[in-house]
Design a protein around this motif. Sequence first.
Motif, short mmCIF file in Angstrom:
data_model
loop_
_atom_site.label_atom_id
_atom_site.label_comp_id
_atom_site.label_asym_id
_atom_site.label_seq_id
_atom_site.Cartn_x
_atom_site.Cartn_y
_atom_site.Cartn_z
N LEU A 6 41.50 88.81 56.73
CA LEU A 6 40.27 88.70 55.95
C LEU A 6 39.26 89.76 56.36
O LEU A 6 38.97 89.94 57.54
CB LEU A 6 39.63 87.32 56.12
N SER B 275 35.42 88.18 53.13
CA SER B 275 36.42 87.14 52.81
C SER B 275 37.36 87.54 51.68
O SER B 275 37.80 86.72 50.88
CB SER B 275 35.73 85.80 52.46
N ALA C 261 40.27 85.88 49.22
CA ALA C 261 41.32 85.27 50.04
C ALA C 261 41.74 83.91 49.48
O ALA C 261 42.91 83.55 49.53
CB ALA C 261 40.83 85.13 51.48
#
Length: 536
Positions: free
Chosen positions: A210, A214, A286
């Motif tokens: 990540l 994110s 993500a």
Amino acid sequence: MNTKPQAGESKKTGGKTSPDFRLILSVLEKKIVRGDDPSSFEKLLSDRRALKLLAPDLKLRWARLAQMAGDVDTALAALEQVNRERPDMDAAWKERFDLLSILGRKSELAKAAALHRAAVGKQPVLAQGAGVADDRAVEAAAGPFEAMRDRRQAVDRFMALFHGREDCHARQWADKASGKQGYAPVRRPLSYEDAEEHLKGRKTLGVYLLGQDSTVRFAAIDADLTAQYRVPKLDFQQRAAIGREQKHLFARIRELSLARGLTPLIEFSGAKGYHFWYFFQQPVPAAKARRLLEHMAAQLAGDLSVFTLEVFPKQDKLGGKGLGNLVKLPLGVHRLSGKRSWFVDCPDRSEKAQLEFLKKAVPASPETVDFETPGPPLAQVAPHPAWEKKEKGFADLEIVCGACPPLSRIVSACRGRKEISDDEEKVLLQTLGFLPDARVLLHHLLEGQPDYNPHMIDYKLSRVRGTPMGCKRIHGLAEYQGGFCELPPSDGYDHPLKLLGTRDPGMAPKAEKIVNLASALENLKVAINTVERYLK
């Protein structure tokens, strides 16, 4: 404790710190490969005082850079120093002979050959026509440049594909005595030199997936052997079970990925399983990448008893001071097992070939991670496009295989033209043999077998009687060790065709002779498929 720094590293001498020559060489290499203004590095390369401070391996690297920059005198001086300090370093002798040969310096070449003979005790092997300068000299002199440029591009591609968190990475450690291993954070960006150390096997590195926003640029499904198969010595049955399930795993992962517009790169992890890597053209959330891969893993998990699946990234967002999920970079050496990882679809396991194989990576568009886009439902087997047209009329096959893992594995092997056992063929006959159009379907599945005999298949199918094969018997013949499916309430005798509900064909006897027009049509379909197969 020995605190002496290695040659080329920064060290204090007389209150002053000497330069880090490894870093300097890396900067010079970048400048030369990019084609920067020569004035920015020619003066430094020609500094013979700096050259004397280097260890032999760095002197050899200095010589290559000098040759690439066109300073052949400095290159020869560096190679001469390496020959004196390390006469056993064959690469330095060869490069010195090659360069003198390109330049046509016969007398210097003869002296160098005599020095080699005196130092090593044998006559050097010189290239045919050594010492003769010709029109190919310019091309030959460019050899180190071309090789270094190609290497640079390959490593840059590696770093671009496996690009994780920007401000840190991790280094693997292992204690072989206790059998433990782990990772220690390295709180700085991953550099080109780090990637080279990893690829050479000197270090083993990992990256945090990540980014600080994110998002991820790649994701992975990790398939590891279950605990009972992670033992030093496996018996024949265990090895056979791993082989069967691995074939099914690869085939299904490819099918499910293709249905989603994805192309995985499959890698042996170097320890206890495989990694399936997925790349994206630009960073994607993500959370979306994780949900997509978890959906595919859920479709496959029920088929597996030897491998377990885990999806990376495991989290949607970074929280607090955490660094997020970590994955080991491919093509490195696992510090505990001592094995190098490699991409299974590249037959050449050399480092150069494996890096070149990364050109086949196909990053997906960001839209592929939108879970709402159309895709195969959870209980459906996603056939390869080459099979989809042929199997379009066999909806019952998809329903049954979508919920029966051992049967799904056998069908998947047939689709991939992998050889199945006699017991697995028996499972097909005693289950799919009760479906409508069973004859056409079975010929379609079995025609890729090495011992395919259409007349024998017809005969075996004609002997099918009674009820479909029960679940316990299927698990035994297919050597499947997973759990049983949840079936509708029944009379106690469970078999996969009960998944069809009211369309369960039950006890459908098979006649040995053609007794109606439908059977004649089936015969014609089988004949057409056989002719098409041999025409191909």
